[in-house]
Scaffold this motif. Sequence first.
Motif, PDB file in Angstrom:
ATOM      1  N   VAL A 227      15.610 -40.350 -53.208  1.00 58.34           N
ATOM      2  CA  VAL A 227      16.557 -40.272 -54.326  1.00 58.34           C
ATOM      3  C   VAL A 227      16.970 -41.698 -54.669  1.00 58.34           C
ATOM      4  N   ARG A 228      16.722 -42.087 -55.920  1.00 56.11           N
ATOM      5  CA  ARG A 228      17.047 -43.452 -56.329  1.00 56.11           C
ATOM      6  C   ARG A 228      18.422 -43.483 -56.976  1.00 56.11           C
ATOM      7  N   LEU A 229      18.945 -44.670 -57.232  1.00 52.27           N
ATOM      8  CA  LEU A 229      20.219 -44.754 -57.950  1.00 52.27           C
ATOM      9  C   LEU A 229      20.006 -44.332 -59.394  1.00 52.27           C
TER      10      LEU A 229
ATOM     11  N   GLY B  74       5.396 -41.773 -58.902  1.00 56.53           N
ATOM     12  CA  GLY B  74       5.774 -43.076 -58.335  1.00 56.53           C
ATOM     13  C   GLY B  74       7.103 -43.587 -58.863  1.00 56.53           C
ATOM     14  N   TYR B  75       7.896 -42.730 -59.519  1.00 56.04           N
ATOM     15  CA  TYR B  75       9.239 -43.127 -59.971  1.00 56.04           C
ATOM     16  C   TYR B  75      10.074 -41.890 -60.183  1.00 56.04           C
TER      17      TYR B  75
ATOM     18  N   GLY C 131       9.816 -48.549 -71.411  1.00 55.19           N
ATOM     19  CA  GLY C 131      10.598 -47.796 -70.429  1.00 55.19           C
ATOM     20  C   GLY C 131      11.896 -47.365 -71.069  1.00 55.19           C
ATOM     21  N   LEU C 132      12.018 -46.066 -71.314  1.00 55.17           N
ATOM     22  CA  LEU C 132      13.221 -45.533 -71.974  1.00 55.17           C
ATOM     23  C   LEU C 132      13.945 -44.582 -71.037  1.00 55.17           C
ATOM     24  N   GLY C 133      14.059 -45.011 -69.769  1.00 55.38           N
ATOM     25  CA  GLY C 133      14.776 -44.187 -68.798  1.00 55.38           C
ATOM     26  C   GLY C 133      16.252 -44.510 -68.834  1.00 55.38           C
ATOM     27  N   VAL C 134      16.873 -44.390 -67.669  1.00 57.79           N
ATOM     28  CA  VAL C 134      18.329 -44.591 -67.577  1.00 57.79           C
ATOM     29  C   VAL C 134      18.710 -45.970 -68.117  1.00 57.79           C
ATOM     30  N   LEU C 135      17.973 -46.991 -67.720  1.00 60.89           N
ATOM     31  CA  LEU C 135      18.324 -48.357 -68.134  1.00 60.89           C
ATOM     32  C   LEU C 135      17.783 -48.673 -69.523  1.00 60.89           C
ATOM     33  N   GLY C 136      16.521 -48.344 -69.765  1.00 64.02           N
ATOM     34  CA  GLY C 136      15.894 -48.686 -71.049  1.00 64.02           C
ATOM     35  C   GLY C 136      16.598 -48.029 -72.224  1.00 64.02           C
TER      36      GLY C 136
ATOM     37  N   SER D 213       7.573 -44.983 -73.860  1.00 64.53           N
ATOM     38  CA  SER D 213       7.731 -44.283 -72.581  1.00 64.53           C
ATOM     39  C   SER D 213       6.497 -43.423 -72.343  1.00 64.53           C
ATOM     40  N   ARG D 214       6.481 -42.775 -71.170  1.00 65.78           N
ATOM     41  CA  ARG D 214       5.325 -41.942 -70.866  1.00 65.78           C
ATOM     42  C   ARG D 214       5.369 -40.661 -71.703  1.00 65.78           C
ATOM     43  N   SER D 215       6.537 -40.023 -71.718  1.00 67.68           N
ATOM     44  CA  SER D 215       6.657 -38.783 -72.492  1.00 67.68           C
ATOM     45  C   SER D 215       7.387 -39.088 -73.806  1.00 67.68           C
ATOM     46  N   PRO D 216       7.144 -38.301 -74.843  1.00 69.27           N
ATOM     47  CA  PRO D 216       7.782 -38.575 -76.138  1.00 69.27           C
ATOM     48  C   PRO D 216       9.303 -38.449 -76.055  1.00 69.27           C
ATOM     49  N   LYS D 217      10.013 -39.296 -76.835  1.00 65.37           N
ATOM     50  CA  LYS D 217      11.487 -39.281 -76.815  1.00 65.37           C
ATOM     51  C   LYS D 217      12.019 -39.319 -78.241  1.00 65.37           C
ATOM     52  N   THR D 218      13.255 -38.854 -78.383  1.00 65.52           N
ATOM     53  CA  THR D 218      13.955 -39.020 -79.653  1.00 65.52           C
ATOM     54  C   THR D 218      15.283 -39.702 -79.334  1.00 65.52           C
TER      55      THR D 218
ATOM     56  N   THR E 231      19.024 -60.723 -60.856  1.00 65.07           N
ATOM     57  CA  THR E 231      20.463 -60.432 -60.878  1.00 65.07           C
ATOM     58  C   THR E 231      20.890 -59.666 -62.127  1.00 65.07           C
ATOM     59  N   SER E 232      19.909 -59.200 -62.924  1.00 67.56           N
ATOM     60  CA  SER E 232      20.279 -58.596 -64.212  1.00 67.56           C
ATOM     61  C   SER E 232      21.121 -57.337 -64.037  1.00 67.56           C
ATOM     62  N   ALA E 233      20.825 -56.517 -63.052  1.00 66.80           N
ATOM     63  CA  ALA E 233      21.660 -55.324 -62.792  1.00 66.80           C
ATOM     64  C   ALA E 233      21.776 -55.174 -61.282  1.00 66.80           C
ATOM     65  N   ARG E 234      22.940 -55.520 -60.763  1.00 68.70           N
ATOM     66  CA  ARG E 234      23.142 -55.511 -59.310  1.00 68.70           C
ATOM     67  C   ARG E 234      23.604 -54.147 -58.838  1.00 68.70           C
TER      68      ARG E 234
ATOM     69  N   ASN F 204      11.506 -59.916 -68.970  1.00 68.80           N
ATOM     70  CA  ASN F 204      11.128 -59.009 -67.865  1.00 68.80           C
ATOM     71  C   ASN F 204      12.294 -58.852 -66.903  1.00 68.80           C
ATOM     72  N   VAL F 205      12.819 -57.623 -66.870  1.00 66.81           N
ATOM     73  CA  VAL F 205      13.954 -57.322 -65.988  1.00 66.81           C
ATOM     74  C   VAL F 205      13.605 -56.163 -65.056  1.00 66.81           C
ATOM     75  N   ALA F 206      12.305 -55.872 -64.930  1.00 65.32           N
ATOM     76  CA  ALA F 206      11.932 -54.707 -64.105  1.00 65.32           C
ATOM     77  C   ALA F 206      11.403 -55.162 -62.739  1.00 65.32           C
ATOM     78  N   ARG F 207      10.124 -55.532 -62.676  1.00 66.86           N
ATOM     79  CA  ARG F 207       9.546 -56.070 -61.446  1.00 66.86           C
ATOM     80  C   ARG F 207       8.548 -57.169 -61.824  1.00 66.86           C
ATOM     81  N   GLY F 208       8.437 -58.170 -60.954  1.00 70.18           N
ATOM     82  CA  GLY F 208       7.565 -59.306 -61.241  1.00 70.18           C
ATOM     83  C   GLY F 208       6.108 -58.915 -61.420  1.00 70.18           C
TER      84      GLY F 208
ATOM     85  N   LEU G  33      13.045 -64.355 -67.647  1.00 69.94           N
ATOM     86  CA  LEU G  33      12.499 -63.592 -66.521  1.00 69.94           C
ATOM     87  C   LEU G  33      13.540 -63.502 -65.408  1.00 69.94           C
ATOM     88  N   ASP G  34      13.778 -62.264 -64.961  1.00 72.59           N
ATOM     89  CA  ASP G  34      14.759 -62.056 -63.884  1.00 72.59           C
ATOM     90  C   ASP G  34      14.075 -61.637 -62.586  1.00 72.59           C
ATOM     91  N   VAL G  35      12.796 -61.263 -62.695  1.00 70.71           N
ATOM     92  CA  VAL G  35      12.088 -60.707 -61.526  1.00 70.71           C
ATOM     93  C   VAL G  35      10.721 -61.380 -61.404  1.00 70.71           C
TER      94      VAL G  35
END
Length: 309
Positions: A82-84, A308-309, A137-142, A160-165, A270-273, A218-222, A244-246
């Motif tokens: 379970v992720r944050l 994987g997420y 990436g249009l998840g919680v953060l995007g 995103s992977r799945s369609p969004k509105t 350090t973009s989102a601690r 880039n604020v996700a992963r390097g 670049l943060d990562v």
Amino acid sequence: MNLLFCCVGAKPEPWVAGLRAELPEANVQDWTPGALPADYGVVWAPPQQFLDEQPQLKALFNIGAGVDALLKLRLPPAASVVRLDDAGMSVQMAEYVSHAVIRHFREFDGYEADIRSGKWSYRKPLMRANFPVGIMGLGVLGERVARTLTQFDFPVKGWSRSPKTIEGVQCFSGEAGMADFLAASRVLVCLLPLTPETTNIMNRETLSKLQPGAYVINVARGAHLVDEDLIALIDGGHIAGATLDVFRNEPLSTDHAFWKHPKINITPHTSARTLREETIAQIAGKIRAVEGGTPITSLAGVVDPNRGY
Ligand code: NAP
Ligand code: GLV
């Protein structure tokens, strides 16, 4: 109920005290080798030994949003990850990305350099309409970042992977939508999770599809970014710069070209601690829900190991 805290890099005392205060019915301990079997783990980059010694764990609560490092380990067979789920991160991410976009668009680095050299000079205002911002990436953060940028009247695109509105955001999805998304974006923000599909996703070919004068954040992963490709495209003129943060290896090695590149701004991841109080409250709330009969799989932030997420 037994709970073990095992987070590399975090001082255990305030976490253990906070978890005990939120979950008085639980036996909360900082993990040491040979600890008694626990029901739940609160983890960040735990050693493999912890996971191997605790095969009965029901859930691993990751104290970050990204689970790429955790999923590389051999996990207890029945443990859900379970992720944050936000926990105070989305507002930080919205601040960071808005700051980076606005700093670039309003040419604040140029103004600052002028002022430092005693120069009082105006630049011609740039047209906001010419700076469509694309969020991968249009998840919680995007999604939070996308909605925030619409408040500054930037044209906002999302992928995103799945369609969004999302109101005010032109959304693209899937591999089929990627080329159109890139072609529609001048500023590219990466907020994807790191998975086999998204590793090296920002490379010479994809970044070349951005509009000329593009800017990369880039604020996700390097490992989403091929460093050499970004530098070549900046030096060649197609890309104007990057924030670049990562980084692929953190801390960034002292001899890496990013440190001194005049068109690249870097920050130390350090973009989102992770905010301790919000995180403890969220994890404790989820544990109480599970102890009260809620299936772990219905919690917000449960990771699908196949995606994987
Ligand atoms: P999330 O809610 O899981 O959102 C992930 C988004 O990425 C979803 O919209 C998902 O699409 C999309 N996605 C995943 N794989 C994709 C693919 N192959 N193609 C297209 N879209 C894809 O995650 P989050 O909470 O927003 O966090 C995102 C990432 O930010 C984390 O994984 C972490 O690595 C990073 N992060 C960095 C910091 C920092 O300080 N730098 C802090 C926190 C998090 P669907 O919506 O269709 O599933
Ligand atoms: C930080 O990078 C996180 O994944 O929470």
